[in-house]
Design an enzyme around this catalytic site. Sequence first.
Site, PDB file in Angstrom:
ATOM      1  N   SER A   1       0.845  -1.200   0.000  1.00 26.48           N
ATOM      2  CA  SER A   1       0.000   0.000   0.000  1.00 26.48           C
ATOM      3  C   SER A   1       0.875   1.243   0.000  1.00 26.48           C
ATOM      4  CB  SER A   1      -0.924   0.009   1.230  1.00 26.48           C
ATOM      5  OG  SER A   1      -0.158   0.098   2.417  1.00 26.48           O
TER       6      SER A   1
ATOM      7  N   ILE B   1       3.166   4.435  -0.308  1.00 25.40           N
ATOM      8  CA  ILE B   1       4.375   4.752  -1.057  1.00 25.40           C
ATOM      9  C   ILE B   1       4.951   3.500  -1.696  1.00 25.40           C
ATOM     10  CG2 ILE B   1       6.785   5.486  -0.814  1.00 25.40           C
ATOM     11  CD1 ILE B   1       5.854   7.569   1.199  1.00 25.40           C
TER      12      ILE B   1
ATOM     13  N   SER C   1      11.739   9.743   7.172  1.00 23.84           N
ATOM     14  CA  SER C   1      10.674  10.729   7.356  1.00 23.84           C
ATOM     15  C   SER C   1      11.321  12.048   7.747  1.00 23.84           C
ATOM     16  CB  SER C   1       9.713  10.277   8.457  1.00 23.84           C
ATOM     17  OG  SER C   1       8.825  11.321   8.816  1.00 23.84           O
TER      18      SER C   1
ATOM     19  N   TYR D   1       7.615   7.098  17.136  1.00 22.79           N
ATOM     20  CA  TYR D   1       7.909   7.105  15.699  1.00 22.79           C
ATOM     21  C   TYR D   1       9.157   7.940  15.419  1.00 22.79           C
ATOM     22  CZ  TYR D   1       7.102   7.841  10.672  1.00 22.79           C
ATOM     23  OH  TYR D   1       7.229   7.892   9.308  1.00 22.79           O
TER      24      TYR D   1
END
Length: 339
Positions: A60, A62, A190, A203
Site C-alpha cells: 500500500s 508509497i 521521514s 515514531y
Amino acid sequence: MSWELLLWLLALCALLALVVQLLRFLRADGDLTLLWAEWQGRRPEWELTDMVVWVTGASSGIGEELACQLSKLGVSLVLSARRVQELERVKTRCLENGNLKEKDILVLPLDLTDRSSHEAATKVVLQEFGKIDILVNNAGRSQHSLCMDTSLDVFKELIELNYLGTVSLTMCVLPHMIERKQGKIVTVNSLLGILSAPLSSGYCASKHALRGFFNCLRAELAAYPGIVVSNICPGPVQSNIVKNSLTEEVQKTVGGDTVQSHKMATSRCVRLMLISMANDLKEVWISDHPFLLITYFWQYMPTWAWWLTNKLGKRRIENFKNGLDADISYFKTWKTKHD
C-alpha cells in the site's frame, strides 16, 4: 570596464541569484539539491532499467506506488509485506500498467519483526534473480498519541519494526552488495527523522535511529564507492499511514477515514524518490511547505526551529484532542497564502 563597475555587476548577479533561489524555494516540494537533480540530473528511465529492486512495505501507500512506477522502467521487482493478498493485487496492477511479465515480479511475504526469516528471504531473491541492485526499506508504522499516555509496548513495537527490522534485512543484503561492490540501499525515513513533533515520540525515535545508523553505515562503506546509501525523508503524503498508526496501546490504531487533500500526492513523492535514486543522492527531503521550511530551520537555525515547533505543536495537540487531523489547520492556512 572599471573594477568598480565589475564589482557592482557581480553584486547584482549574486543578488539576482539569491532572489531566484528564494522564489524557487517558495514553490518547492523538495530540497533544492533534489529539485536541481530533477531539472538537470540523470533520468530514472536511463539509470534504473534492468535492475532488480526489492521493495518492502509494497502492499500500500508509497511502496505500492513505487512498485507501479518502477514496473514502467523495465526492472525486476520483489514485492514484500505481510499481506499476501494485497501484494498479489499490487502485482496485478504492475502487470496491467507496466512493462513487466509474470516472471519479472516475485511476491515474497515478509514480516520485518521476524528477523530470523530475513536471511532465508534474501536467499530466495538471489536464487530467483541472481542479484539485488536496490533494496528499498519502506516498511514501517507511525504513531499518534501523547507520550505520557502511551504504553512502553508501543515504543518497543516501533523500534522492532521500523528500526531493528530494517537494520536486520539490510545486514542480510549488504554482504551480497559488498561482494559485487555495487548496489543501492534506499531507506524511506521521514522528516520526523530530522525534526521532532508532538504525538509521534516513538515514531520519531525509531526514525532518528534509522538516520543515525545509515549515516554511519555510509561512512563505513567509503571503501565501496559503488554502494550508495540513501535516506529518503518525506513529509505528509497521501497514504494510510495515519489510519494504521499505533495509539496508546499496540492493539489500538487510529482507524477511520483521514483527511488527505492537504498532503502531497503519492505519485509526486515517488517520482522524486526515483530521481534521488537515479542521481545517488545521499539524503533528500520531500514535502510541501510548511514542513519543508521547518526542516530547513531544524537543519540550519535550530533555535528558531524550537520556537516554531513549540508554536505549531500546541495547535497540533489541540487538534488531536478535539478529534481533528493534527496538521490540517495550518496546512490550509499555508496553502491559502501560498496560492
